[in-house]
Design an enzyme around this catalytic site. Structure first.
Site, PDB file in Angstrom:
ATOM      1  N   LYS A   1       0.832  -1.307  -0.150  1.00 38.23           N
ATOM      2  CA  LYS A   1       0.034  -0.077  -0.005  1.00 38.23           C
ATOM      3  C   LYS A   1       0.836   1.196  -0.119  1.00 38.23           C
ATOM      4  O   LYS A   1       0.617   2.366  -0.597  1.00 38.23           O
ATOM      5  CB  LYS A   1      -1.088  -0.047   1.131  1.00 38.23           C
ATOM      6  CG  LYS A   1      -2.041  -1.013   1.077  1.00 38.23           C
ATOM      7  CD  LYS A   1      -3.304  -0.679   1.625  1.00 38.23           C
ATOM      8  CE  LYS A   1      -4.153  -1.916   1.606  1.00 38.23           C
ATOM      9  NZ  LYS A   1      -5.101  -2.065   0.800  1.00 38.23           N
TER      10      LYS A   1
ATOM     11  N   LYS B   1      -3.308  -9.641  -6.827  1.00 41.75           N
ATOM     12  CA  LYS B   1      -4.649  -9.796  -6.169  1.00 41.75           C
ATOM     13  C   LYS B   1      -5.860  -9.285  -6.447  1.00 41.75           C
ATOM     14  O   LYS B   1      -5.708  -8.078  -6.576  1.00 41.75           O
ATOM     15  CB  LYS B   1      -4.311  -9.792  -4.634  1.00 41.75           C
ATOM     16  CG  LYS B   1      -5.612 -10.254  -3.618  1.00 41.75           C
ATOM     17  CD  LYS B   1      -5.132  -9.880  -2.172  1.00 41.75           C
ATOM     18  CE  LYS B   1      -5.750  -8.570  -1.693  1.00 41.75           C
ATOM     19  NZ  LYS B   1      -6.126  -8.275  -0.706  1.00 41.75           N
TER      20      LYS B   1
ATOM     21  N   LYS C   1     -10.721  -4.742  -3.934  1.00 39.14           N
ATOM     22  CA  LYS C   1     -11.846  -3.677  -4.065  1.00 39.14           C
ATOM     23  C   LYS C   1     -11.275  -2.243  -4.271  1.00 39.14           C
ATOM     24  O   LYS C   1     -12.058  -1.544  -4.784  1.00 39.14           O
ATOM     25  CB  LYS C   1     -12.876  -4.009  -2.910  1.00 39.14           C
ATOM     26  CG  LYS C   1     -12.432  -3.474  -1.730  1.00 39.14           C
ATOM     27  CD  LYS C   1     -13.699  -3.713  -0.610  1.00 39.14           C
ATOM     28  CE  LYS C   1     -13.719  -4.606   0.437  1.00 39.14           C
ATOM     29  NZ  LYS C   1     -12.489  -4.426   1.329  1.00 39.14           N
TER      30      LYS C   1
HETATM   31  P1  ATP Z   1      -8.524  -3.245  -0.116  1.00 39.65           P
HETATM   32  O1  ATP Z   1      -8.449  -3.343  -1.378  1.00 39.65           O
HETATM   33  O2  ATP Z   1      -9.115  -2.202   0.783  1.00 39.65           O
HETATM   34  O3  ATP Z   1      -7.030  -3.732   0.582  1.00 39.65           O
HETATM   35  P2  ATP Z   1      -9.352  -6.070   0.056  1.00 39.65           P
HETATM   36  O4  ATP Z   1     -10.326  -6.366  -1.018  1.00 39.65           O
HETATM   37  O5  ATP Z   1      -7.958  -6.704  -0.168  1.00 39.65           O
HETATM   38  O6  ATP Z   1      -9.489  -4.713   0.329  1.00 39.65           O
HETATM   39  P3  ATP Z   1     -10.256  -6.805   2.677  1.00 39.65           P
HETATM   40  O7  ATP Z   1     -11.587  -6.138   3.288  1.00 39.65           O
HETATM   41  O8  ATP Z   1      -9.179  -6.468   3.082  1.00 39.65           O
HETATM   42  O9  ATP Z   1     -10.235  -6.799   1.161  1.00 39.65           O
HETATM   43  O10 ATP Z   1     -10.727  -8.374   3.057  1.00 39.65           O
HETATM   44  C1  ATP Z   1     -11.501  -8.924   3.352  1.00 39.65           C
HETATM   45  C2  ATP Z   1     -11.273 -10.589   3.179  1.00 39.65           C
HETATM   46  O11 ATP Z   1     -11.202 -10.848   1.991  1.00 39.65           O
HETATM   47  C3  ATP Z   1     -10.207 -10.983   4.060  1.00 39.65           C
HETATM   48  O12 ATP Z   1     -10.356 -12.077   4.795  1.00 39.65           O
HETATM   49  C4  ATP Z   1      -9.092 -11.096   2.744  1.00 39.65           C
HETATM   50  O13 ATP Z   1      -8.167 -12.066   2.902  1.00 39.65           O
HETATM   51  C5  ATP Z   1     -10.256 -11.618   1.679  1.00 39.65           C
HETATM   52  N1  ATP Z   1      -9.769 -11.486   0.296  1.00 39.65           N
HETATM   53  C6  ATP Z   1      -9.519  -9.990  -0.138  1.00 39.65           C
HETATM   54  N2  ATP Z   1      -9.110 -10.280  -1.324  1.00 39.65           N
HETATM   55  C7  ATP Z   1      -9.107 -11.587  -1.636  1.00 39.65           C
HETATM   56  C8  ATP Z   1      -8.788 -12.328  -2.926  1.00 39.65           C
HETATM   57  N3  ATP Z   1      -8.367 -11.686  -4.056  1.00 39.65           N
HETATM   58  N4  ATP Z   1      -8.958 -13.521  -2.920  1.00 39.65           N
HETATM   59  C9  ATP Z   1      -9.412 -14.333  -1.794  1.00 39.65           C
HETATM   60  N5  ATP Z   1      -9.670 -13.603  -0.631  1.00 39.65           N
HETATM   61  C10 ATP Z   1      -9.531 -12.131  -0.433  1.00 39.65           C
END
Ligand code: ATP
Ligand code: LTN
Length: 331
Positions: free
Chosen positions: A115, A197, A200
């Site tokens: 980040k 990855k 969102k």
């Molecule tokens: P941000 O983009 O704001 O960092 P994020 O989409 O990575 O957010 P989080 O809110 O941090 O999502 O994660 C919520 C849950 O979803 C966590 O358990 C995380 O491990 C899981 N997760 C996030 N992205 C993935 C992915 N691409 N595949 C599988 N699991 C995911």
């Protein structure tokens, strides 16, 4: 003693297919398998603001995420759903956790490094200390299991270290938690760049399927997903990351193994495979969207969040009292 499974999701945008397969869908499955556990699930809004969020959008994202949690099919009987900022003990214990976290530990965290690299200017100190707050979220309730995607493993390891460190310094206080990572779907990759990855909060979102995308958009995103030129369907994460990621999505939704998928598409090309996958994803997400409409703006959802806040606060308050006494703070 009530046994807890705990997890949180940040309201930093509309949840993605990655959040769904890596977290939400797994919560529902685990809830069916672990009926003697109470599930504490929350909206991690304090974590969200470690990176600037537009206030109006944040409110909207919190509302959407609350409804999406329930739309995925969680059983409300053994569920406590709440908003993190409404239980003030998270931040209180977060600070205490910071006081036993070493700088070097935080500097090693890959989520922070990623980040930081993307942001370049104005990195907040809260983004740096984020893992201490995450440890507090978990330890506050003595959660035994924490279902998360693969990307959170490092934070969980740190949480375990902090629990042990605190227990060694002040006496047995916290349960050392264990991660629960689903075998498949714990790391869904971006459809346009399968080495990254699916997340969102990404600005470029063509490779990201959001849970509230209309079917036409989902079909389009899957159709234009990056693959390779071999036109043969088999799982090889190293050399064929694009098609392998699509196979993971296929497999997580249908429960078919990679081998079964390979056999099914032995004589077919990427076009046919993508078309079928699009329909599978659309069907799965449409179910969630229908439920979402029912929950969003409902009185029931408001009531669940209110009860969730009260119940979580009750546990948090009593744990904090014990913690403060052990540390020696307060008069
Ligand atoms: P941000 O983009 O704001 O960092 P994020 O989409 O990575 O957010 P989080 O809110 O941090 O999502 O994660 C919520 C849950 O979803 C966590 O358990 C995380 O491990 C899981 N997760 C996030 N992205 C993935 C992915 N691409 N595949 C599988 N699991 C995911
Ligand atoms: N850091 C997590 C979200 C999160 C979390 C938690 C997950 C915050 N607190 C406690 C499990 C348990 C993330 O970025 N996905």
């Amino acid at each position: 003693m009530i046994k807890f499974v705990l997890s949180g999701i940040k309201p930093t945008g509309i949840p993605t297919l990655g959040n769904y397969l890596g977290a939400l869908k797994n919560f529902v499955k685990l809830q069916n398998e672990m009926q003697d556990y109470e599930f504490l699930l929350f909206i991690a809004d304090m974590h969200a603001i470690t990176v600037y969020q537009d206030p109006k959008e944040l409110k909207q994202n919190i509302k959407n995420l609350a409804a999406l949690y329930l739309a995925c099919g969680l059983n409300t009987d053994n569920l406590t759903l709440f908003v993190q900022s409404e239980v003030k003990e998270h931040v209180e214990l977060g600070y205490i956790m910071q006081s036993i976290t070493y700088m070097g530990e935080l500097e090693r965290m890959t989520q922070y490094k990623d980040k930081k690299q993307k942001q370049a200017h104005g990195i907040s100190s809260a983004l740096f200390t984020y893992p201490s707050l995450m440890a507090a979220d978990i330890l506050l309730y003595d959660a035994k299991y924490v279902p998360v995607g693969d990307d959170q493993m490092q934070h969980l390891e740190l949480t375990r270290d902090l629990a042990n460190r605190f227990n060694n310094r002040y006496g047995e206080t916290f349960t050392v938690p264990e991660p629960l990572v689903s075998k498949k779907g714990s790391r869904i990759m971006d459809l346009q760049d399968p080495t990254k990855k699916m997340a969102k909060s990404e600005e470029e979102n063509k490779g990201c399927i959001f849970l509230l995308d209309p079917p036409s958009v989902i079909r389009k995103k899957i159709k234009s997903a990056v693959t390779d030129s071999e036109a043969k369907i088999y799982y090889d994460k190293e050399n064929k990351p694009g098609i392998s990621n699509l196979m993971t999505i296929y497999s997580s939704i249908t429960d078919l193994s990679y081998e079964e998928i390979e056999n099914k598409y032995k004589d077919k090309g990427y076009g046919d495979f993508k078309k079928d996958l699009a329909e599978i994803v659309v069907e799965e997400i449409s179910k969630v969207q229908k439920e979402f409409e029912k929950w969003y703006d409902s009185k029931e959802l408001k009531q669940i969040l209110y009860e969730g806040k009260c119940r979580a606060s009750m546990f948090a308050r009593s744990k904090m009292k014990k913690i403060k006494k052990l540390i020696g703070i307060g008069y």
